[in-house]
Design a protein around this motif. Structure first.
Motif, PDB file in Angstrom:
ATOM      1  N   TRP A 182      33.554  49.866  28.260  1.00  0.00           N
ATOM      2  CA  TRP A 182      32.345  49.089  28.791  1.00  0.00           C
ATOM      3  C   TRP A 182      32.423  47.862  29.496  1.00  0.00           C
ATOM      4  CZ3 TRP A 182      27.776  51.259  29.491  1.00  0.00           C
ATOM      5  CH2 TRP A 182      26.528  50.452  29.727  1.00  0.00           C
ATOM      6  N   SER A 183      33.496  47.214  29.216  1.00  0.00           N
ATOM      7  CA  SER A 183      33.546  45.669  29.800  1.00  0.00           C
ATOM      8  C   SER A 183      34.201  46.051  31.206  1.00  0.00           C
ATOM      9  CB  SER A 183      34.787  44.646  28.921  1.00  0.00           C
ATOM     10  OG  SER A 183      34.118  44.800  27.626  1.00  0.00           O
ATOM     11  N   ARG A 184      34.949  47.157  31.562  1.00  0.00           N
ATOM     12  CA  ARG A 184      35.399  47.308  32.862  1.00  0.00           C
ATOM     13  C   ARG A 184      34.311  47.625  33.928  1.00  0.00           C
ATOM     14  NH1 ARG A 184      40.946  50.464  32.638  1.00  0.00           N
ATOM     15  NH2 ARG A 184      40.747  50.135  34.710  1.00  0.00           N
ATOM     16  N   VAL A 185      33.139  48.187  33.399  1.00  0.00           N
ATOM     17  CA  VAL A 185      32.322  48.787  34.049  1.00  0.00           C
ATOM     18  C   VAL A 185      31.697  47.681  34.958  1.00  0.00           C
ATOM     19  CG1 VAL A 185      29.629  49.881  34.345  1.00  0.00           C
ATOM     20  CG2 VAL A 185      31.627  50.573  32.457  1.00  0.00           C
ATOM     21  N   ALA A 186      31.301  46.511  34.550  1.00  0.00           N
ATOM     22  CA  ALA A 186      30.947  45.488  35.420  1.00  0.00           C
ATOM     23  C   ALA A 186      31.718  44.912  36.688  1.00  0.00           C
ATOM     24  CB  ALA A 186      30.653  43.919  34.655  1.00  0.00           C
ATOM     25  N   PHE A 187      32.988  45.291  36.483  1.00  0.00           N
ATOM     26  CA  PHE A 187      33.983  44.681  37.615  1.00  0.00           C
ATOM     27  C   PHE A 187      33.877  45.992  38.627  1.00  0.00           C
ATOM     28  CE2 PHE A 187      35.268  42.144  34.079  1.00  0.00           C
ATOM     29  CZ  PHE A 187      35.582  40.815  34.596  1.00  0.00           C
ATOM     30  N   ARG A 188      33.383  47.465  38.159  1.00  0.00           N
ATOM     31  CA  ARG A 188      33.336  48.278  39.415  1.00  0.00           C
ATOM     32  C   ARG A 188      32.195  48.435  40.121  1.00  0.00           C
ATOM     33  NH1 ARG A 188      37.675  47.731  37.972  1.00  0.00           N
ATOM     34  NH2 ARG A 188      39.249  49.152  37.003  1.00  0.00           N
ATOM     35  N   ALA A 216      48.936  39.528  36.178  1.00  0.00           N
ATOM     36  CA  ALA A 216      48.868  40.685  35.860  1.00  0.00           C
ATOM     37  C   ALA A 216      47.579  41.277  35.307  1.00  0.00           C
ATOM     38  CB  ALA A 216      49.965  41.146  34.753  1.00  0.00           C
ATOM     39  N   ILE A 217      46.566  40.314  35.085  1.00  0.00           N
ATOM     40  CA  ILE A 217      45.457  40.434  34.309  1.00  0.00           C
ATOM     41  C   ILE A 217      44.464  40.565  35.556  1.00  0.00           C
ATOM     42  CG2 ILE A 217      43.633  39.590  33.039  1.00  0.00           C
ATOM     43  CD1 ILE A 217      45.826  37.816  31.555  1.00  0.00           C
ATOM     44  N   GLU A 218      43.895  41.762  35.865  1.00  0.00           N
ATOM     45  CA  GLU A 218      43.299  42.084  37.115  1.00  0.00           C
ATOM     46  C   GLU A 218      41.914  41.114  37.324  1.00  0.00           C
ATOM     47  OE1 GLU A 218      40.820  45.949  39.208  1.00  0.00           O
ATOM     48  OE2 GLU A 218      42.325  46.189  37.637  1.00  0.00           O
ATOM     49  N   PRO A 219      41.199  41.059  36.225  1.00  0.00           N
ATOM     50  CA  PRO A 219      39.890  40.060  36.883  1.00  0.00           C
ATOM     51  C   PRO A 219      40.447  38.740  36.913  1.00  0.00           C
ATOM     52  CG  PRO A 219      39.628  41.576  34.802  1.00  0.00           C
ATOM     53  CD  PRO A 219      41.101  41.517  34.947  1.00  0.00           C
ATOM     54  N   LEU A 220      41.642  38.111  36.577  1.00  0.00           N
ATOM     55  CA  LEU A 220      41.916  37.043  36.845  1.00  0.00           C
ATOM     56  C   LEU A 220      43.064  36.541  37.956  1.00  0.00           C
ATOM     57  CD1 LEU A 220      42.365  35.809  33.285  1.00  0.00           C
ATOM     58  CD2 LEU A 220      40.485  35.846  34.430  1.00  0.00           C
ATOM     59  N   SER A 221      43.183  37.683  38.658  1.00  0.00           N
ATOM     60  CA  SER A 221      44.376  37.786  39.671  1.00  0.00           C
ATOM     61  C   SER A 221      44.147  37.235  41.039  1.00  0.00           C
ATOM     62  CB  SER A 221      45.052  39.165  39.620  1.00  0.00           C
ATOM     63  OG  SER A 221      44.133  40.236  40.206  1.00  0.00           O
ATOM     64  N   ALA A 222      42.862  36.984  41.353  1.00  0.00           N
ATOM     65  CA  ALA A 222      42.498  36.622  42.573  1.00  0.00           C
ATOM     66  C   ALA A 222      43.260  35.260  43.059  1.00  0.00           C
ATOM     67  CB  ALA A 222      41.004  36.684  42.656  1.00  0.00           C
ATOM     68  N   SER A 223      42.513  34.242  42.332  1.00  0.00           N
ATOM     69  CA  SER A 223      43.305  32.926  42.929  1.00  0.00           C
ATOM     70  C   SER A 223      43.693  31.997  41.570  1.00  0.00           C
ATOM     71  CB  SER A 223      41.913  32.064  43.427  1.00  0.00           C
ATOM     72  OG  SER A 223      40.805  32.232  42.417  1.00  0.00           O
ATOM     73  N   LEU A 224      43.179  32.439  40.198  1.00  0.00           N
ATOM     74  CA  LEU A 224      43.537  31.605  39.441  1.00  0.00           C
ATOM     75  C   LEU A 224      45.162  31.450  38.969  1.00  0.00           C
ATOM     76  CD1 LEU A 224      42.850  29.718  36.986  1.00  0.00           C
ATOM     77  CD2 LEU A 224      42.773  32.143  35.598  1.00  0.00           C
ATOM     78  N   PRO A 225      46.134  32.475  39.315  1.00  0.00           N
ATOM     79  CA  PRO A 225      47.540  32.319  39.261  1.00  0.00           C
ATOM     80  C   PRO A 225      47.842  31.200  40.290  1.00  0.00           C
ATOM     81  CG  PRO A 225      46.927  34.472  39.309  1.00  0.00           C
ATOM     82  CD  PRO A 225      45.501  33.970  39.621  1.00  0.00           C
ATOM     83  N   GLY A 226      47.282  31.271  41.601  1.00  0.00           N
ATOM     84  CA  GLY A 226      47.700  29.845  42.473  1.00  0.00           C
ATOM     85  C   GLY A 226      47.528  28.726  41.773  1.00  0.00           C
ATOM     86  N   TRP A 227      46.552  28.390  41.236  1.00  0.00           N
ATOM     87  CA  TRP A 227      46.069  27.201  40.619  1.00  0.00           C
ATOM     88  C   TRP A 227      47.270  27.019  39.532  1.00  0.00           C
ATOM     89  CZ3 TRP A 227      42.507  23.542  41.674  1.00  0.00           C
ATOM     90  CH2 TRP A 227      41.296  24.063  42.537  1.00  0.00           C
TER      91      TRP A 227
END
Length: 251
Positions: free
Chosen positions: A98-104, A173-184
C-alpha cells in the motif's frame, strides 16, 4: 524535531480540509437536487404536457440512480476502508504494498518523495549528531519516514552497511531516496561533514515540499470551484429550460 514533524502533519491536514468540505457539499447538493428536487419539478411540469428538454431528461435519468448508487458506494467505501485498515494493522506485506501505491501516482509521487527524503535526512542527521551508530541510524531514519516501503528498504540498506557497503550506495538502492540524496551523502562522506550535508539536504527537501503543497492547494481550489460551478450550471439549466418551454407553449 518532533514539533517540526507535527507541523508537517498539521499542514497536510489543513490542506485537505477545504477540498473535503467542497466535495462533501457537492455530493449533498447532487443527491438532493438530482434525486429529489428535479424529479418533483418534472412531475409538476408533466401536468402541463410540456416536453422536457434533453438536458432535463438526462438529469432525471441520472437522478433516478443518484440516491441508491450513492448509498451503495458509501457502504462499499466504508467497508473497504475498514477492511483495509485492519489489514494494514495486521499484515506487514499489505502495508508495504500500500505504501508503494503513492509512488506510482504521477501527481502524488513528487510530494511523497520530497516528504520521505525530508524526514529521512533530518532524522539521520539528528541521530548521527546524538551518537547513534550509522547502521542503527539508517534503520531508525527509515521508520521515521512514516512509509512502510521505505522502512523495509532501509532495513536492507542497514544490512548492506554491515557488510561494508558505503552509505551513499546503500541509500542509492532505496528507490524513493535514490534521486538526489545519495549525492548529498557522498559529498558529506568525502568532506567529513555528513551531518551538516544531511541537514542542508533536509532544508532543500523542506523547501521543495512547501512549494509542492502551496502549488497543489493553489491549483486544487479553482479546479474544485470550476467543477462545482459547472454542476450548479447544469442543475440551473435543467430547471430553467422546461420553464422557458412552458412559457413559449402558453404564449
Amino acid at each position: 524535531f518532533l514539533e517540526e514533524q507535527q507541523k508537517i502533519k498539521d499542514r497536510i491536514q489543513t490542506a485537505l480540509i477545504y477540498p473535503a468540505i467542497v466535495v462533501t457539499l457537492a455530493l449533498v447538493i447532487a443527491v438532493v437536487m438530482m434525486g429529489v428536487m428535479i424529479p418533483r419539478w418534472s412531475e409538476q411540469l408533466a401536468q402541463f404536457n410540456v416536453k422536457l428538454p434533453a438536458l432535463t431528461q438526462w438529469m432525471l435519468a441520472v437522478g433516478k440512480w443518484t440516491l441508491p448508487v450513492t448509498v451503495a458506494l458509501l457502504v462499499l467505501v466504508c467497508g473497504a476502508f475498514l477492511s483495509l485498515r485492519r489489514k494494514l494493522k495486521s499484515d506487514a506485506d499489505v502495508r508495504i504494498r500500500w505504501s508503494r501505491v503513492a509512488f506510482r501516482i504521477p501527481l502524488v509521487r513528487r510530494a511523497c518523495s520530497a516528504l520521505v527524503n525530508l524526514r529521512f535526512a533530518r532524522t539521520l542527521s539528528l541521530l548521527l549528531g546524538g551518537g547513534v551508530p550509522l547502521v542503527d541510524g539508517v534503520g531508525l531514519a527509515g521508520r521515521a519516514t512514516g512509509n512502510a516501503w521505505v522502512s523495509h528498504l532501509a532495513e536492507h540498506g542497514a544490512e548492506a552497511l554491515r557488510h561494508g557497503k558505503s552509505l551513499a550506495d546503500a541509500i542509492r538502492a532505496i528507490e524513493p531516496l535514490s534521486a538526489s540524496l545519495p549525492g548529498w551523502i557522498q559529498a558529506g562522506e568525502a568532506s567529513g561533514k555528513l551531518e551538516d550535508l544531511l541537514e542542508n539536504a533536509a532544508d532543500r527537501y523542506q523547501q521543495q515540499w512547501d512549494r509542492l503543497i502551496t502549488r497543489a492547494i493553489g491549483v486544487l481550489e479553482p479546479v474544485l470551484i470550476l467543477v462545482v460551478g459547472l454542476f450548479v450550471l447544469l442543475i440551473a439549466l435543467s430547471i430553467l429550460l422546461p420553464v422557458m418551454s412552458l412559457n413559449q407553449a402558453m404564449m
